[in-house]
Write a protein that holds these residues in place. Structure first.
Motif, mmCIF file in Angstrom:
data_model
loop_
_atom_site.group_PDB
_atom_site.id
_atom_site.type_symbol
_atom_site.label_atom_id
_atom_site.label_comp_id
_atom_site.label_asym_id
_atom_site.label_seq_id
_atom_site.Cartn_x
_atom_site.Cartn_y
_atom_site.Cartn_z
ATOM 1 N N SER A 28 0.811 -1.277 0.152
ATOM 2 C CA SER A 28 0.106 0.030 0.114
ATOM 3 C C SER A 28 0.883 1.037 0.048
ATOM 4 O O SER A 28 0.572 2.217 -0.514
ATOM 5 C CB SER A 28 -1.048 0.090 1.259
ATOM 6 O OG SER A 28 -0.309 -0.057 2.519
ATOM 7 N N ALA A 32 0.587 3.859 -2.832
ATOM 8 C CA ALA A 32 0.213 5.358 -2.579
ATOM 9 C C ALA A 32 1.225 6.334 -3.059
ATOM 10 O O ALA A 32 0.938 7.433 -3.791
ATOM 11 C CB ALA A 32 0.068 5.577 -0.998
ATOM 12 N N VAL A 48 -7.330 9.741 -1.626
ATOM 13 C CA VAL A 48 -7.680 8.366 -1.321
ATOM 14 C C VAL A 48 -6.867 7.947 -0.288
ATOM 15 O O VAL A 48 -5.804 8.454 -0.086
ATOM 16 C CB VAL A 48 -7.457 7.455 -2.658
ATOM 17 C CG1 VAL A 48 -7.529 5.874 -2.297
ATOM 18 C CG2 VAL A 48 -8.099 7.726 -3.656
ATOM 19 N N ASP A 49 -7.689 7.082 0.601
ATOM 20 C CA ASP A 49 -6.930 6.425 1.624
ATOM 21 C C ASP A 49 -5.668 5.784 1.124
ATOM 22 O O ASP A 49 -6.226 4.611 0.785
ATOM 23 C CB ASP A 49 -8.080 5.912 2.529
ATOM 24 C CG ASP A 49 -7.224 5.449 3.964
ATOM 25 O OD1 ASP A 49 -6.030 5.411 3.992
ATOM 26 O OD2 ASP A 49 -8.099 4.728 4.669
ATOM 27 N N ARG A 51 -4.315 3.571 2.829
ATOM 28 C CA ARG A 51 -4.214 2.134 3.370
ATOM 29 C C ARG A 51 -5.229 1.276 2.376
ATOM 30 O O ARG A 51 -5.148 0.080 2.472
ATOM 31 C CB ARG A 51 -4.501 2.090 4.560
ATOM 32 C CG ARG A 51 -3.495 2.735 5.696
ATOM 33 C CD ARG A 51 -4.063 3.170 6.914
ATOM 34 N NE ARG A 51 -5.436 4.015 7.014
ATOM 35 C CZ ARG A 51 -6.156 4.332 7.842
ATOM 36 N NH1 ARG A 51 -6.074 3.992 8.915
ATOM 37 N NH2 ARG A 51 -7.186 5.178 7.570
ATOM 38 N N ALA A 52 -6.059 1.934 1.519
ATOM 39 C CA ALA A 52 -6.816 1.237 0.654
ATOM 40 C C ALA A 52 -6.180 0.967 -0.591
ATOM 41 O O ALA A 52 -6.843 -0.174 -1.287
ATOM 42 C CB ALA A 52 -8.269 2.205 0.393
#
Length: 84
Positions: A28, A32, A48-49, A51-52
């Protein structure tokens, strides 16, 4: 570690990129960073998060890509360090 990847875009186009990351970086974190520094997303990209985010691997002979786990095994909730 150094990875050669193809960044698949929503338009269907693909861009070949090279990623140099610390071996301890999670998937992640790599995803990212790719999203954050991608010059084609510009400033209009929706937040966007991190971690997702994840990566998918297209494996030879497999019809569907493999979705890679976002976290390092030692970072999974409820696991002891170094154990999945």
């Amino acid at each position: 570690m150094r990875l050669k990847l193809t960044l698949a875009r929503a338009s269907g186009a693909g861009d070949d990129i090279v990623v140099t990351a610390d071996a301890a970086a999670s998937i992640s974190e790599v995803a990212a960073t790719i999203q954050r520094i991608d010059p084609r997303t510009g400033t209009g990209a929706s937040p966007v998060d991190a971690r997702a985010l994840t990566l998918r691997a297209a494996l030879p002979g497999q019809p569907e890509p493999l979705i890679l786990p976002r976290m390092r095994p030692s970072a999974r909730p409820g696991s002891a360090a170094g154990q999945p």
